[in-house]
Design a protein around this motif. Structure first.
Motif, PDB file in Angstrom:
ATOM      1  N   PHE A  90       0.823  -1.197   0.000  1.00  0.00           N
ATOM      2  CA  PHE A  90       0.000   0.000   0.000  1.00  0.00           C
ATOM      3  C   PHE A  90       0.863   1.255   0.000  1.00  0.00           C
ATOM      4  O   PHE A  90       1.993   1.233   0.500  1.00  0.00           O
ATOM      5  N   HIS A  91       0.332   2.323  -0.567  1.00  0.00           N
ATOM      6  CA  HIS A  91       0.940   3.643  -0.476  1.00  0.00           C
ATOM      7  C   HIS A  91       0.076   4.503   0.444  1.00  0.00           C
ATOM      8  O   HIS A  91      -1.125   4.263   0.596  1.00  0.00           O
ATOM      9  N   THR A  92       0.685   5.492   1.059  1.00  0.00           N
ATOM     10  CA  THR A  92      -0.076   6.452   1.862  1.00  0.00           C
ATOM     11  C   THR A  92      -0.553   7.574   0.940  1.00  0.00           C
ATOM     12  O   THR A  92       0.251   8.165   0.213  1.00  0.00           O
ATOM     13  N   VAL A  93      -1.856   7.833   0.977  1.00  0.00           N
ATOM     14  CA  VAL A  93      -2.483   8.762   0.040  1.00  0.00           C
ATOM     15  C   VAL A  93      -3.256   9.841   0.800  1.00  0.00           C
ATOM     16  O   VAL A  93      -3.823   9.580   1.867  1.00  0.00           O
ATOM     17  N   ARG A 103      -0.391  10.798  -3.705  1.00  0.00           N
ATOM     18  CA  ARG A 103       0.503  10.128  -2.765  1.00  0.00           C
ATOM     19  C   ARG A 103       1.144  11.133  -1.826  1.00  0.00           C
ATOM     20  O   ARG A 103       1.447  12.262  -2.199  1.00  0.00           O
ATOM     21  N   GLN A 158       4.311  12.305   0.391  1.00  0.00           N
ATOM     22  CA  GLN A 158       5.760  12.152   0.395  1.00  0.00           C
ATOM     23  C   GLN A 158       6.299  12.301   1.822  1.00  0.00           C
ATOM     24  O   GLN A 158       5.804  13.131   2.594  1.00  0.00           O
ATOM     25  N   ARG A 159       7.299  11.487   2.119  1.00  0.00           N
ATOM     26  CA  ARG A 159       7.917  11.557   3.444  1.00  0.00           C
ATOM     27  C   ARG A 159       8.924  12.689   3.477  1.00  0.00           C
ATOM     28  O   ARG A 159       9.678  12.897   2.522  1.00  0.00           O
TER      29      ARG A 159
END
Length: 275
Positions: free
Chosen positions: A34-37, A44, A46-47
Motif C-alpha cells: 500500500f501507499h499512503t495517500v 501520494r 511524500q515523506r
C-alpha cells in the motif's frame, strides 16, 4: 527471463575455487503493498525529514548519521567516515570449516539464497564441491562481505545446486533462558503420553508448502477487489470460541475416544515389547 544475481564472486575451498552467484530464495515482493495517500486529493504523500524540536524541514545536505551516547547527545558520523569503516570485499566466499548437517541450531538461520555457478566453465568444480559435501553429509561454513557487512554463511547441497543461508551473529540471538524460565516442571502420566503419541501418529504427514495459504494476503486481495467493483466489503467470519474442557478429555476427543467410549472402557497403555 534469467534470474538476477544479488552477488557474484568465488566459492573457495583450499586451492579449489569456483565462480558463483547468489540469487534470492525467499522474497516478500509478491505481497500486496500500500501507499499512503491524501484522502482529500487522492495524491501520494511524500515523506519529509523534520527537526524533532523545531519542526522545520531538514535538507538532505544537513542530514547526518548520529549514535546516541546520552539523552539528546549524539556522536555525529559523516557519510565518508561510515563508508571508510566498511570492510573491503574481495568477492570470495571462503570456506572455513565443514560441520555435520545437524550441528547448527536453526535459530541462527537468517536469509536463504540459491548458490549456482556463473557459467559452464565452472560446472565441474561446482559439481565436485556439491557432491563431495553430499557424500560426506556435511555443510560448509564460509565468510565473505555481503551487502557491506562481513557475514558468515552456511552452505548445503540442494538438488542441482547449493543453498547459502546467512547466519545471525551470536550477539543477535537472544538466550532462551528468560523466555523459558517460568515454565513449570510437569510430570506427564503414562495414559496422557500414550494419547498424545497416538494423536501425533494419526497426523503424521509431509511438508507441502503449496498447501499453506496466506489468509491475510488473500483477505486483502478480496478487499481490494470488492472496493474496485463497488461491492459490499467481505464480512470477517467469527471464530468459534474454544471449548472449556480438561486436558484429558481434550486428548481423548482428539484421539477419537469420546467421553462415552472412555467411560465404558478406558484406553489401555501402549504395550511394551519384552526386552
Amino acid at each position: 527471463m534469467a534470474a538476477k544475481a544479488n552477488w557474484k564472486g568465488f566459492l573457495k575451498i583450499g586451492e579449489v575455487s569456483c565462480p558463483v552467484a547468489l540469487y534470492t530464495a525467499a522474497s516478500a515482493s509478491e505481497r500486496i503493498a500500500f501507499h499512503t495517500v491524501n484522502r482529500a486529493t487522492g495524491n501520494r504523500v511524500q515523506r519529509q525529514f523534520v527537526d524533532g524540536e523545531t519542526g522545520r524541514p531538514v535538507d538532505r545536505d544537513d542530514q547526518v548519521k548520529g549514535y546516541e551516547v546520552g539523552r539528546g547527545d549524539y556522536v555525529m558520523l559523516e557519510a565518508d567516515e561510515v563508508a571508510a569503516a566498511l570492510p573491503d570485499s574481495d568477492k570470495t566466499l571462503s570456506v572455513t570449516a565443514f560441520i555435520a548437517c545437524g550441528d547448527i541450531d536453526d535459530v541462527y538461520f537468517d536469509r536463504p539464497y540459491y548458490l549456482a555457478p556463473v557459467d559452464r566453465h565452472a560446472d565441474e568444480a561446482f559439481a565436485l564441491i556439491r557432491e563431495g559435501m553430499r557424500a560426506k553429509k556435511v555443510v560448509a561454513l564460509a565468510q565473505t562481505v555481503l551487502f557491506r557487512r562481513v557475514r558468515t554463511v552456511l552452505i548445503r547441497a540442494h538438488e542441482a545446486g547449493l543453498i547459502a543461508t546467512t547466519l545471525n551473529f551470536d550477539y543477535e540471538v537472544r538466550s532462551a533462558v528468560q523466555a523459558f524460565e517460568d515454565i513449570a516442571a510437569v510430570k506427564i502420566g503414562d495414559e496422557m503420553l500414550d494419547l498424545a503419541k497416538h494423536i501425533i501418529a494419526t497426523k503424521q504427514g509431509a511438508f507441502k508448502p503449496e498447501e499453506f495459504d496466506d489468509r491475510y494476503e488473500a483477505a486483502l486481495a478480496d478487499l481490494v477487489k470488492a472496493k474496485l467493483e463497488g461491492k459490499a466489503l467481505p464480512a470477517r467470519p467469527r471464530a468459534a470460541p474454544p471449548k472449556t474442557t480438561d486436558l484429558m478429555a481434550a486428548l481423548r476427543e482428539s484421539a477419537g475416544f469420546g467421553a462415552k467410549a472412555a467411560a465404558k472402557k478406558p484406553m489401555a497403555p501402549a504395550r511394551r515389547k519384552a526386552g
